[in-house]
Design a protein around this motif. Structure first.
Motif, short mmCIF file in Angstrom:
data_model
loop_
_atom_site.label_atom_id
_atom_site.label_comp_id
_atom_site.label_asym_id
_atom_site.label_seq_id
_atom_site.Cartn_x
_atom_site.Cartn_y
_atom_site.Cartn_z
N PRO A 131 47.07 -47.57 -71.99
CA PRO A 131 46.10 -46.48 -72.14
C PRO A 131 46.57 -45.44 -73.15
CG PRO A 131 47.39 -46.14 -70.16
CD PRO A 131 47.82 -47.47 -70.73
N ILE A 132 45.62 -44.81 -73.79
CA ILE A 132 45.88 -43.63 -74.62
C ILE A 132 45.21 -42.47 -73.91
CG2 ILE A 132 45.57 -42.50 -76.86
CD1 ILE A 132 45.28 -45.36 -78.06
N ILE A 133 46.00 -41.50 -73.49
CA ILE A 133 45.49 -40.36 -72.73
C ILE A 133 46.01 -39.08 -73.38
CG2 ILE A 133 45.44 -39.24 -70.47
CD1 ILE A 133 46.13 -42.07 -69.28
N ASP A 134 45.10 -38.15 -73.65
CA ASP A 134 45.47 -36.88 -74.29
C ASP A 134 46.27 -37.12 -75.57
OD1 ASP A 134 44.19 -35.40 -72.30
OD2 ASP A 134 45.99 -35.36 -71.05
N GLU A 135 45.82 -38.05 -76.39
CA GLU A 135 46.41 -38.39 -77.70
C GLU A 135 47.75 -39.12 -77.61
OE1 GLU A 135 46.60 -34.93 -80.23
OE2 GLU A 135 44.44 -34.66 -80.21
N ILE A 136 48.18 -39.49 -76.41
CA ILE A 136 49.49 -40.13 -76.25
C ILE A 136 49.33 -41.57 -75.77
CG2 ILE A 136 51.70 -40.04 -75.03
CD1 ILE A 136 51.16 -37.00 -74.68
N PRO A 137 49.77 -42.56 -76.59
CA PRO A 137 49.80 -43.94 -76.10
C PRO A 137 50.86 -44.07 -75.01
CG PRO A 137 49.98 -43.85 -78.50
CD PRO A 137 50.16 -42.46 -77.99
N ARG B 128 42.77 -46.30 -62.04
CA ARG B 128 41.76 -45.25 -62.22
C ARG B 128 41.28 -45.21 -63.69
NH1 ARG B 128 44.70 -42.47 -58.33
NH2 ARG B 128 46.02 -41.42 -59.85
N PHE B 129 42.21 -45.38 -64.62
CA PHE B 129 41.86 -45.42 -66.04
C PHE B 129 40.92 -46.59 -66.32
CE2 PHE B 129 42.47 -46.79 -70.40
CZ PHE B 129 42.39 -45.60 -71.11
N LEU B 130 41.25 -47.77 -65.81
CA LEU B 130 40.38 -48.94 -66.01
C LEU B 130 39.00 -48.70 -65.42
CD1 LEU B 130 42.71 -52.00 -65.25
CD2 LEU B 130 41.83 -51.28 -67.48
N GLU B 131 38.96 -48.13 -64.25
CA GLU B 131 37.69 -47.87 -63.57
C GLU B 131 36.86 -46.86 -64.37
OE1 GLU B 131 34.82 -48.62 -60.99
OE2 GLU B 131 36.77 -49.56 -60.73
N LYS B 132 37.50 -45.83 -64.88
CA LYS B 132 36.81 -44.79 -65.65
C LYS B 132 36.14 -45.35 -66.90
CE LYS B 132 37.69 -40.37 -67.98
NZ LYS B 132 38.70 -39.33 -68.27
N TYR B 133 36.82 -46.28 -67.58
CA TYR B 133 36.31 -46.81 -68.84
C TYR B 133 35.86 -48.27 -68.75
CZ TYR B 133 38.14 -42.57 -70.94
OH TYR B 133 38.39 -41.25 -71.26
N LEU C 193 57.70 -49.33 -65.02
CA LEU C 193 57.61 -47.86 -65.02
C LEU C 193 56.17 -47.35 -65.01
CD1 LEU C 193 60.42 -46.97 -67.59
CD2 LEU C 193 60.55 -46.97 -65.09
N ARG C 194 55.23 -48.26 -65.05
CA ARG C 194 53.82 -47.85 -65.05
C ARG C 194 53.35 -47.58 -63.63
NH1 ARG C 194 51.00 -51.74 -69.47
NH2 ARG C 194 49.25 -50.38 -69.06
N LYS C 195 52.45 -46.61 -63.48
CA LYS C 195 51.93 -46.21 -62.17
C LYS C 195 50.61 -46.91 -61.91
CE LYS C 195 54.29 -41.84 -62.29
NZ LYS C 195 54.17 -40.38 -62.37
N LYS C 196 50.64 -47.87 -61.01
CA LYS C 196 49.49 -48.73 -60.76
C LYS C 196 48.22 -47.94 -60.43
CE LYS C 196 48.00 -52.70 -58.07
NZ LYS C 196 48.39 -53.73 -57.11
N ASN C 197 48.28 -46.99 -59.52
CA ASN C 197 47.08 -46.26 -59.13
C ASN C 197 46.48 -45.48 -60.30
OD1 ASN C 197 47.16 -47.23 -56.53
ND2 ASN C 197 48.36 -45.51 -55.76
N ASP C 198 47.32 -44.85 -61.11
CA ASP C 198 46.82 -44.12 -62.28
C ASP C 198 46.16 -45.06 -63.27
OD1 ASP C 198 47.89 -41.83 -61.16
OD2 ASP C 198 49.61 -41.74 -62.51
N THR D 182 42.01 -39.48 -78.96
CA THR D 182 42.37 -38.70 -77.78
C THR D 182 42.32 -39.54 -76.50
OG1 THR D 182 40.11 -37.87 -77.67
CG2 THR D 182 41.72 -36.47 -78.72
N GLU D 183 41.40 -40.47 -76.44
CA GLU D 183 41.31 -41.39 -75.31
C GLU D 183 40.99 -42.77 -75.86
OE1 GLU D 183 41.58 -40.48 -71.89
OE2 GLU D 183 42.11 -38.50 -72.63
N GLY D 184 41.68 -43.78 -75.35
CA GLY D 184 41.44 -45.13 -75.81
C GLY D 184 42.38 -46.10 -75.14
N VAL D 185 42.43 -47.29 -75.69
CA VAL D 185 43.31 -48.32 -75.14
C VAL D 185 43.82 -49.19 -76.28
CG1 VAL D 185 41.44 -49.96 -74.61
CG2 VAL D 185 43.53 -50.02 -73.26
N LEU D 186 45.08 -49.56 -76.17
CA LEU D 186 45.70 -50.53 -77.08
C LEU D 186 45.79 -51.85 -76.33
CD1 LEU D 186 48.54 -48.27 -78.45
CD2 LEU D 186 46.67 -49.23 -79.79
#
Length: 117
Positions: free
Chosen positions: A72-78, A93-98, A85-90, A58-62
């Protein structure tokens, strides 16, 4: 992006679905068993498809061990989008969270974003 295979998986959270059943003949994966972290042809036993199919990251990283790119893997979606096309701020935040569970080299020099920028 660099086409390296396989990517490394780091799981932060996982959900079990005990009612899931296999439809098809094992092995379900053609080349690589992520559950055993091994190529299918090098497994000594039958791949554990019955166990694997009941689990979902459900949450992870490839991570790409070749180019240090991460997804990132968020809500079961890689979230495997091209860099533009990636959103830098989002993603920051993911890197900071984990950050306590992501390898230091990704935090400091991961692509396309890292916490050292």
């Amino acid at each position: 992006m660099c086409k390296h295979f396989p990517l490394d998986l780091i799981t932060f959270a996982e959900t079990e679905y005990p009612g899931r059943e296999i439809s098809g003949n094992p092995p379900l994966c053609e080349l690589y068993c992520g559950f055993k972290k091994s190529e299918i042809k090098s497994l000594q036993e039958t791949p554990p498809c019955k166990d694997c199919i009941k689990r979902e990251v459900t949450e992870g990283v490839l991570l790409c061990p070749s180019c240090n790119r991460w997804y990132p893997i968020i809500d079961e979606i890689p979230r495997m989008l091209p860099d533009k096309l990636r959103k830098k701020n989002d993603e920051l935040r993911f890197l900071e969270k984990y950050k306590d569970r992501i390898p230091k080299k990704v935090l400091e020099s991961g692509l396309p974003f890292n916490l050292k920028e």
